[in-house]
Design a protein around this motif. Sequence first.
Motif, mmCIF file in Angstrom:
data_model
loop_
_atom_site.group_PDB
_atom_site.id
_atom_site.type_symbol
_atom_site.label_atom_id
_atom_site.label_comp_id
_atom_site.label_asym_id
_atom_site.label_seq_id
_atom_site.Cartn_x
_atom_site.Cartn_y
_atom_site.Cartn_z
ATOM 1 N N ILE A 41 0.843 -1.200 0.000
ATOM 2 C CA ILE A 41 0.000 0.000 0.000
ATOM 3 C C ILE A 41 0.876 1.248 0.000
ATOM 4 C CG2 ILE A 41 -1.686 1.345 1.307
ATOM 5 C CD1 ILE A 41 -2.703 -1.355 2.449
ATOM 6 N N ALA A 42 1.925 1.230 0.810
ATOM 7 C CA ALA A 42 2.806 2.397 0.890
ATOM 8 C C ALA A 42 3.483 2.647 -0.451
ATOM 9 C CB ALA A 42 3.849 2.196 1.989
ATOM 10 N N GLU A 43 3.820 1.569 -1.132
ATOM 11 C CA GLU A 43 4.576 1.750 -2.374
ATOM 12 C C GLU A 43 3.687 2.004 -3.581
ATOM 13 O OE1 GLU A 43 8.080 -0.498 -4.929
ATOM 14 O OE2 GLU A 43 7.242 -1.461 -3.151
ATOM 15 N N ARG A 44 2.592 1.262 -3.676
ATOM 16 C CA ARG A 44 1.753 1.349 -4.881
ATOM 17 C C ARG A 44 0.400 1.998 -4.640
ATOM 18 N NH1 ARG A 44 5.138 -1.280 -8.901
ATOM 19 N NH2 ARG A 44 5.969 -3.211 -8.028
ATOM 20 N N GLY A 45 0.073 2.236 -3.393
ATOM 21 C CA GLY A 45 -1.245 2.772 -3.117
ATOM 22 C C GLY A 45 -2.287 1.667 -3.025
ATOM 23 N N ALA A 47 -4.912 1.451 -4.659
ATOM 24 C CA ALA A 47 -5.333 1.116 -6.017
ATOM 25 C C ALA A 47 -4.436 0.039 -6.624
ATOM 26 C CB ALA A 47 -5.322 2.360 -6.889
ATOM 27 N N VAL A 124 2.163 8.450 3.820
ATOM 28 C CA VAL A 124 1.397 7.979 2.677
ATOM 29 C C VAL A 124 0.317 7.005 3.130
ATOM 30 C CG1 VAL A 124 1.515 6.691 0.528
ATOM 31 C CG2 VAL A 124 3.310 8.317 1.088
ATOM 32 N N VAL A 127 -2.688 8.872 4.591
ATOM 33 C CA VAL A 127 -3.563 9.505 3.613
ATOM 34 C C VAL A 127 -4.341 8.450 2.830
ATOM 35 C CG1 VAL A 127 -3.700 11.165 1.747
ATOM 36 C CG2 VAL A 127 -1.935 11.408 3.456
ATOM 37 N N GLU A 128 -3.678 7.370 2.525
ATOM 38 C CA GLU A 128 -4.386 6.275 1.850
ATOM 39 C C GLU A 128 -5.544 5.786 2.717
ATOM 40 O OE1 GLU A 128 -4.004 4.806 -1.090
ATOM 41 O OE2 GLU A 128 -2.136 5.647 -1.830
ATOM 42 N N TYR A 130 -7.216 7.568 4.883
ATOM 43 C CA TYR A 130 -8.284 8.560 4.872
ATOM 44 C C TYR A 130 -9.189 8.357 3.663
ATOM 45 C CZ TYR A 130 -5.430 11.012 8.320
ATOM 46 O OH TYR A 130 -4.702 11.343 9.421
ATOM 47 N N VAL A 131 -8.574 8.193 2.524
ATOM 48 C CA VAL A 131 -9.364 8.016 1.308
ATOM 49 C C VAL A 131 -10.185 6.733 1.364
ATOM 50 C CG1 VAL A 131 -9.250 7.552 -1.153
ATOM 51 C CG2 VAL A 131 -7.868 9.373 -0.167
ATOM 52 N N LEU A 175 0.145 16.813 7.263
ATOM 53 C CA LEU A 175 -0.309 16.633 5.886
ATOM 54 C C LEU A 175 0.292 17.682 4.964
ATOM 55 C CD1 LEU A 175 -2.189 14.906 4.160
ATOM 56 C CD2 LEU A 175 -3.919 16.672 4.450
ATOM 57 N N HIS A 176 0.252 18.895 5.430
ATOM 58 C CA HIS A 176 0.767 19.992 4.621
ATOM 59 C C HIS A 176 2.237 19.790 4.284
ATOM 60 C CE1 HIS A 176 -1.527 23.513 3.544
ATOM 61 N NE2 HIS A 176 -0.401 24.173 3.418
ATOM 62 N N LEU A 179 2.954 16.955 1.790
ATOM 63 C CA LEU A 179 2.665 17.193 0.381
ATOM 64 C C LEU A 179 3.550 18.270 -0.220
ATOM 65 C CD1 LEU A 179 -1.233 17.152 0.537
ATOM 66 C CD2 LEU A 179 0.272 15.389 -0.371
ATOM 67 N N SER A 180 4.243 18.990 0.626
ATOM 68 C CA SER A 180 5.011 20.123 0.135
ATOM 69 C C SER A 180 6.407 19.701 -0.332
ATOM 70 C CB SER A 180 5.145 21.162 1.247
ATOM 71 O OG SER A 180 5.988 22.204 0.831
ATOM 72 N N ALA B 47 -10.020 5.180 -7.667
ATOM 73 C CA ALA B 47 -9.914 3.739 -7.936
ATOM 74 C C ALA B 47 -11.091 3.250 -8.773
ATOM 75 C CB ALA B 47 -9.833 2.966 -6.628
ATOM 76 N N VAL B 127 -9.066 15.093 -0.899
ATOM 77 C CA VAL B 127 -8.276 13.998 -0.343
ATOM 78 C C VAL B 127 -7.872 13.025 -1.441
ATOM 79 C CG1 VAL B 127 -8.174 12.235 1.424
ATOM 80 C CG2 VAL B 127 -9.527 14.267 1.827
ATOM 81 N N GLU B 128 -8.779 12.790 -2.363
ATOM 82 C CA GLU B 128 -8.421 11.932 -3.491
ATOM 83 C C GLU B 128 -7.238 12.522 -4.250
ATOM 84 O OE1 GLU B 128 -9.576 9.043 -4.571
ATOM 85 O OE2 GLU B 128 -11.381 8.749 -3.360
ATOM 86 N N VAL B 131 -3.894 11.910 -2.419
ATOM 87 C CA VAL B 131 -3.373 10.550 -2.620
ATOM 88 C C VAL B 131 -2.808 10.385 -4.019
ATOM 89 C CG1 VAL B 131 -4.022 8.137 -2.834
ATOM 90 C CG2 VAL B 131 -4.832 9.462 -0.890
ATOM 91 N N ARG B 135 1.699 9.975 -5.973
ATOM 92 C CA ARG B 135 2.342 9.057 -6.926
ATOM 93 C C ARG B 135 2.370 9.573 -8.348
ATOM 94 N NH1 ARG B 135 -0.041 6.214 -3.232
ATOM 95 N NH2 ARG B 135 1.316 4.887 -2.000
ATOM 96 N N ARG B 140 1.096 16.320 -8.472
ATOM 97 C CA ARG B 140 1.813 16.961 -7.384
ATOM 98 C C ARG B 140 2.012 18.442 -7.705
ATOM 99 N NH1 ARG B 140 5.597 15.341 -3.124
ATOM 100 N NH2 ARG B 140 5.110 13.184 -3.579
ATOM 101 N N GLN B 144 0.840 21.675 -5.507
ATOM 102 C CA GLN B 144 1.814 22.712 -5.162
ATOM 103 C C GLN B 144 1.279 24.087 -5.540
ATOM 104 O OE1 GLN B 144 4.667 22.305 -3.569
ATOM 105 N NE2 GLN B 144 4.352 20.085 -3.423
ATOM 106 N N MET B 147 -1.545 25.115 -3.211
ATOM 107 C CA MET B 147 -1.077 25.538 -1.895
ATOM 108 C C MET B 147 -0.413 26.909 -1.964
ATOM 109 S SD MET B 147 0.381 22.008 -0.167
ATOM 110 C CE MET B 147 1.630 22.979 0.651
ATOM 111 N N GLU B 171 -6.132 23.391 6.825
ATOM 112 C CA GLU B 171 -6.088 22.029 6.273
ATOM 113 C C GLU B 171 -6.506 20.999 7.320
ATOM 114 O OE1 GLU B 171 -5.585 20.384 2.884
ATOM 115 O OE2 GLU B 171 -3.726 21.537 2.989
ATOM 116 N N LEU B 179 -13.528 13.858 8.266
ATOM 117 C CA LEU B 179 -13.436 12.435 8.579
ATOM 118 C C LEU B 179 -14.205 12.065 9.847
ATOM 119 C CD1 LEU B 179 -9.662 11.888 7.828
ATOM 120 C CD2 LEU B 179 -11.602 11.143 6.459
#
Lengths: 198, 198
Positions: A41-45, A47, A124, A127-128, A130-131, A175-176, A179-180, B47, B127-128, B131, B135, B140, B144, B147, B171, B179
Amino acid sequence: MSGPAGRDGERSVSGPAVRRRARRHDPGRRDRLIDAALAVIAERGVAGTTHREIARAADVPLGSMTYHFSSLEEVLAEAFTRHADAVARVFDERLSAARDRDEAAEAVVTLVSDSLLGSPADLVLSVELYVAAARNPALRAVTQAWMARSRRALERHFDPTTARELDALIEGLVLHSALSTDPMTPEQIRHAVLRYLR
Amino acid sequence: MSGPAGRDGERSVSGPAVRRRARRHDPGRRDRLIDAALAVIAERGVAGTTHREIARAADVPLGSMTYHFSSLEEVLAEAFTRHADAVARVFDERLSAARDRDEAAEAVVTLVSDSLLGSPADLVLSVELYVAAARNPALRAVTQAWMARSRRALERHFDPTTARELDALIEGLVLHSALSTDPMTPEQIRHAVLRYLR
DNA sequence: GCCCGTTATGTACGCTCGTACACATGACTT
DNA sequence: AAGTCATGTGTACGAGCGTACATAACGGGC
């Protein structure tokens, strides 16, 4: 995939019987599969998380997945539960160790900074989650429990309103920054937390 | 799916030629497809977003997707760009309308409260996007830019450090409440924002 | 040492997906 | 009015998916 994989087709014909991979005695495999699921999940999500991908990551045959779990959803639920528990446990411990409000504030700064610098994979994963929780009631329960536990930990040192607001601030900072391209430094994190608590 | 759909197989045999759905003159279809994609993402998640699902939502044939977009990734990128622009525009406008720091603070409270009460779909979309951005470099860049734009809007009224911290708090408040089964009320939002800015 | 049932494994099935592409259509140029 | 070509449409194809299930292997109770 890997391996010789030269199936000889029919089981009934003369061939020296099917060559199977040696069966492996592997207690605790179920646990390892859940960990492997988290890694995937961490690597590929979510999905990109499939039975086959998890099996490959754990180096077990595909059939092992359906033996240990009745569905992919079950794997995800167990994996996210484990992730949330692990993160919440650290949160609990650090805040329990604080002896006063100032130490608690410092613990929060450390927790946020560490989670940013230490393990981007964990961010990651969160956030995954959360979705996934937005559409899966079981996972929503996981996030609820996690949030409640975090708030309770904060309430050891802060009043309920402050705890809730601080929890939100933490969420936003993490989170901020995650993503930054230009994440906040520990000093900037400290500044934000102390300013809110001042 | 829908429609008569009674294919008569071979094109060459005597049959009265294939009955096709009447061709539709539809300028701006590409735009509608992007909006449909956003609706599907909000409802099913990235997904569950497929060419077929988007086409169904927009009531166009599958082939129309591959005609207007060279890949599903392109659709997602355009959709999320549109979403981020729309949200950022509202943010910009409300903050530009504020004439002093107090009005700016109140604008922030309103923005957060409205986004929570008004359109939960937008929250899910955000949120989608987070995520997906983890990747996908193109996405991304979208986050950016978003933000940066939010921060710039805040900097019309607050110093850069405050703007950044406030942005993070926003945020966190939004995500946390989105959630939660027990989201914060507008009064609670106001309390948190004003406490930070006090 | 032998059975037995839990654990483990390979493979097949039906399905949905992204994408490619041959063909139809009609707005616009001339 | 005719012709052209961008626009629009239906369908096929190969890949990967979740899941089911028949079968094999072996630890442990007798």
